[in-house]
Scaffold this active site. Structure first.
Site: not given
Ligand code: FAD
Length: 489
Positions: A35, A100, A107, A347, A430, A458, A468, A470
């Protein structure tokens, strides 16, 4: 450079990565998570509220990057919130152990069953709504606020006004479940425990109350003793090794982002869970630099989940304002999805400025009839997007319709005092797609044409899911890893 051989490597500790780690460990496998962000719990550092940004506020920047609070200077640190800017869109992402889940609004919204079926025609909808979504809700500790608490809590005036105004304009509203512990919030309100949601904490992390992944999936995963999380480890590139192994070039940094060690990791099975943008950058960069073979679907069918930020100023005539204090945790949504001409979900968002700014904020989620694409730009050495006004045309029409209808019966103006004259077509929380399930991967997340390389985040969702995302990412990860464990191990 240190050389290491590891069986199972997961890149990224967001929703996809956390689910994969827990299920692999439970079935007896050792797992290593790399990470790039900080392990906040282990570091002992505190998260900071929006109105006084500290170390957690921004990823290696000297100015804050939240959509509204851009006036603050900050010291360079591996903070929780990152933003990548492209020509027509800015994309916000979480950094740190928990991805994220550290920065988001919590939500946890179930997509419409019909729309899920439309987006994923090859998946068994009944199985998802009967098994994987309930499993995801249970593990993420999703809960809903008590109606009488919402009714009486002064920190939710913005939501009450938002719902009343929507009803007056003829829209339907829904209660939105969340991973923030509402019982904790009730205690916050009564000053029995330290405040978090009621103290302006969310987008730079919550110190209390929110069940982010480090409190749920990742905690359980670590309790197995089989999961090893290396924070501040960034994977720079992937090369195909002998016998379908993968060689990762990894840098370890300090909290200033400076490289303190370089590592070469050879792994047998690689799970790409770096989030939509992180996964796509790694794949496309490695294809360009290291000849990693990709199929032609990688980079296609990308979308912003129809994100469109909008708002209204002078919300006073009918309601007398939106309240001085706002909880940072949203609980209400406007559900106009079944309107054939103007389908959207919105939202009712808080705007915790510490004073009554009489402004209503909405994060709209619209369908994405025209998808974009992601490609590697050999000049900037970064990924780039094919994304223009055409891709947000429906979202813009919907926003115009929505704001006009709201203002007509409730008073108020479009939020010219906010961003872009109140029309944030370029604000994206998103990012989805680019390595779509059943297209770039098979139906279980195996990258087509590559052995032992899995994509679980995602990027599997083709640019839109209507709410939303997640909860859907978590459910998809549960489904994929269940099949991968039974078939590939
Ligand atoms: P992520 O959760 O983005 O995790 C990916 C991880 O990989 C991160 O920790 C990153 O640091 C790591 N990473 C990336 N590249 C590398 C690399 N090269 N080497 C090592 N590590 C790396 N969604 C909802 O459903 N409800 C909500 O209320 C909501 N609110 C949001 C509010 C904000 C401000 C934001 C930014 C997003 C929100 N979202 C919400 C969206 C949701 O957080 C994301 O859709 C979700 O986190 C994506 O999940 P993921 O598993 O695809 O990746």
């Amino acid at each position: 450079t240190e050389n290491l051989e590891i069986e199972n490597v997961i890149i990224g500790s967001g929703y996809g990565g956390a689910v994969v780690a827990l299920r692999l460990a439970e079935s007896g496998h050792e797992v290593t998570i790399l990470e790039m962000g900080l392990n906040w719990e282990k570091s002992g550092e505190k998260f900071s509220p929006m109105i006084s940004p500290g170390k957690s506020a921004a990823w290696l920047r000297t100015k804050t990057i939240a959509p509204f609070f851009n006036i603050f200077n900050t010291k360079k640190y591996t903070g929780t919130l990152d933003r990548w800017d492209f020509s027509n869109i800015k994309i916000w992402m979480g950094r740190g152990v928990g991805g994220g889940s550290l920065v988001n609004g919590g939500m946890a919204v179930l997509p419409k069953k019909d729309y899920f079926g439309e987006v994923f025609p090859e998946l068994n909808t009944e199985e998802f709504y009967g098994k994987y979504f309930p499993l995801a809700e249970k593990e993420l500790e999703v809960n809903s606020a008590d109606e009488s608490f919402l009714e009486n809590c002064s920190f939710y005036k913005f939501n009450k006004v938002g719902e009343q105004e929507a009803h007056k304009a003829g829209f339907k509203t829904v209660r939105v479940p969340n991973v923030y512990d509402f019982k904790y919030m009730e205690d916050e309100y009564e000053n029995k425990v330290p405040r978090s949601a009621l103290a302006g904490e969310v987008i730079y992390g919550n110190n209390y109350g929110k069940k982010s992944l480090d409190k749920t999936y990742l905690k359980k995963a670590q309790e197995t003793g089989k999961v090893h999380i290396h924070d501040l480890h960034k994977v720079e590139s992937i090369t195909k090794g002998l016998e379908n192994t993968y060689i990762l070039e990894v840098i370890q940094t300090n909290t200033l982002g400076e490289t303190i060690a370089k590592k070469k990791i050879i792994c047998k099975k690689l799970f790409l869970c770096a989030g939509t943008m992180g996964t796509l950058e790694l794949l496309l960069k490695s294809s360009n630099d290291n000849k990693l073979t990709l199929n032609s679907e990688v980079g296609q069918n990308w979308g912003n989940n129809g994100n469109f930020m909008t708002g209204r100023n002078f919300v006073k005539t009918f309601s007398g304002g939106t309240g001085v204090n706002h909880s940072t945790i949203p609980v209400g949504g406007i559900d106009n999805w079944d309107d054939k001409e103007h389908p959207f979900f919105s939202e009712i968002a808080p705007l915790p400025m510490g004073m009554d700014v009489a402004t209503s904020l909405y994060l709209m989620i619209n369908p994405v009839p025209k998808k974009g694409s992601v490609f590697f730009n050999p000049i900037s050495k970064k990924i780039d997007l094919q994304w223009s006004a055409e891709n947000v045309a429906l979202a813009r029409t919907n926003a115009e319709y929505f704001i006009k209808k709201m203002n007509k019966v409730n008073g108020g103006t479009r939020a010219h005092l906010l961003f872009n004259n109140g029309f944030g077509a370029d604000i994206c929380y998103h990012p989805l797609g680019g390595a779509v399930l059943g297209k770039a991967t098979d139906m279980m997340g195996r990258l087509k044409g590559s052995e032992n390389l899995y994509i679980i985040d995602g990027s599997l969702i083709p640019g839109t899911i209507g709410v939303n995302p997640f909860l859907t990412i978590t459910a998809l990860a549960e489904y994929c890893i269940e099949h991968i464990i039974s078939e590939d191990y």
